[in-house]
Design a protein around this motif. Structure first.
Motif, PDB file in Angstrom:
ATOM      1  N   LYS A  83       0.824  -1.281  -0.019  1.00  0.00           N
ATOM      2  CA  LYS A  83      -0.003  -0.211  -0.096  1.00  0.00           C
ATOM      3  C   LYS A  83       0.856   1.261  -0.040  1.00  0.00           C
ATOM      4  CE  LYS A  83      -3.517   2.293   2.898  1.00  0.00           C
ATOM      5  NZ  LYS A  83      -4.009   2.673   4.216  1.00  0.00           N
ATOM      6  N   ASP A  84       1.948   1.302   0.786  1.00  0.00           N
ATOM      7  CA  ASP A  84       2.822   2.327   0.961  1.00  0.00           C
ATOM      8  C   ASP A  84       3.662   2.463  -0.572  1.00  0.00           C
ATOM      9  OD1 ASP A  84       1.945   2.927   3.304  1.00  0.00           O
ATOM     10  OD2 ASP A  84       3.256   1.808   4.435  1.00  0.00           O
ATOM     11  N   ASN A  85       3.966   1.549  -1.222  1.00  0.00           N
ATOM     12  CA  ASN A  85       4.683   1.519  -2.305  1.00  0.00           C
ATOM     13  C   ASN A  85       4.074   1.314  -3.646  1.00  0.00           C
ATOM     14  OD1 ASN A  85       7.356   2.174  -0.533  1.00  0.00           O
ATOM     15  ND2 ASN A  85       6.942   0.257   0.333  1.00  0.00           N
ATOM     16  N   ILE A  86       3.036   1.684  -3.970  1.00  0.00           N
ATOM     17  CA  ILE A  86       2.412   1.676  -5.018  1.00  0.00           C
ATOM     18  C   ILE A  86       3.029   2.101  -6.407  1.00  0.00           C
ATOM     19  CG2 ILE A  86       0.047   2.029  -6.269  1.00  0.00           C
ATOM     20  CD1 ILE A  86      -1.242   1.858  -3.759  1.00  0.00           C
ATOM     21  N   ALA A  87       3.481   1.458  -7.199  1.00  0.00           N
ATOM     22  CA  ALA A  87       3.956   1.804  -8.603  1.00  0.00           C
ATOM     23  C   ALA A  87       3.378   3.045  -9.084  1.00  0.00           C
ATOM     24  CB  ALA A  87       4.163   0.762  -9.430  1.00  0.00           C
ATOM     25  N   ALA A  88       4.145   4.215  -9.739  1.00  0.00           N
ATOM     26  CA  ALA A  88       3.388   5.140 -10.454  1.00  0.00           C
ATOM     27  C   ALA A  88       2.534   4.778 -11.406  1.00  0.00           C
ATOM     28  CB  ALA A  88       4.494   6.098 -10.761  1.00  0.00           C
ATOM     29  N   HIS A  89       2.723   3.822 -12.370  1.00  0.00           N
ATOM     30  CA  HIS A  89       2.043   3.312 -13.544  1.00  0.00           C
ATOM     31  C   HIS A  89       0.637   2.763 -13.144  1.00  0.00           C
ATOM     32  CE1 HIS A  89       4.456  -0.134 -12.700  1.00  0.00           C
ATOM     33  NE2 HIS A  89       3.308  -0.913 -13.466  1.00  0.00           N
ATOM     34  N   ILE A  90       0.681   2.174 -11.855  1.00  0.00           N
ATOM     35  CA  ILE A  90      -0.738   1.573 -11.792  1.00  0.00           C
ATOM     36  C   ILE A  90      -1.605   2.488 -11.389  1.00  0.00           C
ATOM     37  CG2 ILE A  90      -1.768   0.319  -9.819  1.00  0.00           C
ATOM     38  CD1 ILE A  90       0.911  -1.238  -9.708  1.00  0.00           C
ATOM     39  N   PRO A  91      -2.876   2.532 -11.959  1.00  0.00           N
ATOM     40  CA  PRO A  91      -3.825   3.637 -11.645  1.00  0.00           C
ATOM     41  C   PRO A  91      -4.378   3.307 -10.106  1.00  0.00           C
ATOM     42  CG  PRO A  91      -4.678   2.102 -13.359  1.00  0.00           C
ATOM     43  CD  PRO A  91      -3.338   1.815 -12.869  1.00  0.00           C
ATOM     44  N   ARG A  92      -4.657   4.570  -9.446  1.00  0.00           N
ATOM     45  CA  ARG A  92      -5.390   4.414  -8.165  1.00  0.00           C
ATOM     46  C   ARG A  92      -7.037   4.578  -7.921  1.00  0.00           C
ATOM     47  NH1 ARG A  92      -1.083   6.024  -4.098  1.00  0.00           N
ATOM     48  NH2 ARG A  92       0.514   6.114  -5.033  1.00  0.00           N
ATOM     49  N   VAL A 120      -0.733  11.107 -16.208  1.00  0.00           N
ATOM     50  CA  VAL A 120      -1.079   9.842 -16.587  1.00  0.00           C
ATOM     51  C   VAL A 120      -0.682   9.686 -18.242  1.00  0.00           C
ATOM     52  CG1 VAL A 120      -3.189   8.294 -17.235  1.00  0.00           C
ATOM     53  CG2 VAL A 120      -2.974   9.409 -14.728  1.00  0.00           C
ATOM     54  N   LYS A 121      -1.032  10.791 -18.904  1.00  0.00           N
ATOM     55  CA  LYS A 121      -0.672  10.636 -20.362  1.00  0.00           C
ATOM     56  C   LYS A 121       0.750  10.375 -20.611  1.00  0.00           C
ATOM     57  CE  LYS A 121      -4.495  13.555 -21.953  1.00  0.00           C
ATOM     58  NZ  LYS A 121      -4.905  14.960 -22.359  1.00  0.00           N
ATOM     59  N   LYS A 122       1.538  11.390 -19.852  1.00  0.00           N
ATOM     60  CA  LYS A 122       3.128  11.152 -19.930  1.00  0.00           C
ATOM     61  C   LYS A 122       3.496   9.437 -19.490  1.00  0.00           C
ATOM     62  CE  LYS A 122       4.071  15.657 -18.833  1.00  0.00           C
ATOM     63  NZ  LYS A 122       4.810  16.629 -17.979  1.00  0.00           N
ATOM     64  N   THR A 123       3.023   8.942 -18.549  1.00  0.00           N
ATOM     65  CA  THR A 123       3.605   7.515 -18.164  1.00  0.00           C
ATOM     66  C   THR A 123       2.810   6.644 -19.178  1.00  0.00           C
ATOM     67  OG1 THR A 123       1.586   7.379 -16.585  1.00  0.00           O
ATOM     68  CG2 THR A 123       3.607   8.363 -15.623  1.00  0.00           C
ATOM     69  N   ARG A 124       1.770   6.854 -19.882  1.00  0.00           N
ATOM     70  CA  ARG A 124       1.080   5.967 -20.797  1.00  0.00           C
ATOM     71  C   ARG A 124       1.827   5.948 -22.296  1.00  0.00           C
ATOM     72  NH1 ARG A 124      -5.197   5.731 -19.280  1.00  0.00           N
ATOM     73  NH2 ARG A 124      -5.130   4.796 -17.243  1.00  0.00           N
ATOM     74  N   ARG A 125       2.736   7.041 -22.486  1.00  0.00           N
ATOM     75  CA  ARG A 125       3.271   7.099 -23.815  1.00  0.00           C
ATOM     76  C   ARG A 125       3.964   6.206 -24.140  1.00  0.00           C
ATOM     77  NH1 ARG A 125       4.242  13.478 -24.007  1.00  0.00           N
ATOM     78  NH2 ARG A 125       2.141  14.185 -24.177  1.00  0.00           N
TER      79      ARG A 125
END
Length: 144
Positions: A83-92, A120-125
């Protein structure tokens, strides 16, 4: 558990003293009383054995519960770490509190949403959104 062991010891002491008394007074007591006393001793001994079995069962059950508690504690620590270390690319997931906000807070939420959308757009590119498939014939027709 110490109290239970003391009770067991006390019970065993009583049984042994009754047995000793029976052995010492065998000549003085009539046969019928000796037989009755012997039956009572056997009944007390049987009860003591059942009590010891119950105590052993409870000890084993307690041991299993402690092991289960350790497993749950490890799982809790793992989940808390995840929970404390959720990856940035995983939607919350949006919480229920955000959905139930009054209309006054929608203006501030609107300011925050565009910045989140940009992130979100930057990470999904970097991810492939769609991939076309080709057949074996098309692959073989590609000049080399």
């Amino acid at each position: 558990m110490g109290d239970l062991e003391e009770i067991i010891q006390h019970f065993q002491d009583k049984l042994s003293s009754l047995q000793c008394m029976l052995d010492l007074s065998a000549t003085d007591l009539p046969k019928q009383k000796i037989k009755k006393l012997g039956q009572e001793i056997l009944e007390l001994d049987r009860i003591l054995e059942e009590f010891e079995k119950c105590v052993d069962h409870q000890k084993e059950h307690l041991k299993q519960l402690k092991e289960l508690e350790k497993l749950f504690q490890n799982d809790l620590e793992t989940v808390q770490h995840m929970k404390d270390n959720i990856a940035a690319h995983i939607p919350r997931k949006k919480s229920a509190d955000k959905e139930n906000r009054p209309a006054l807070n929608q203006n501030t939420a609107a300011d925050v949403q565009p910045t989140q959308a940009e992130n979100v757009k930057k990470t999904r590119r970097s991810f492939v959104k769609e991939m076309e498939c080709i057949t074996l014939q098309e692959y073989e027709s590609i000049p080399q």
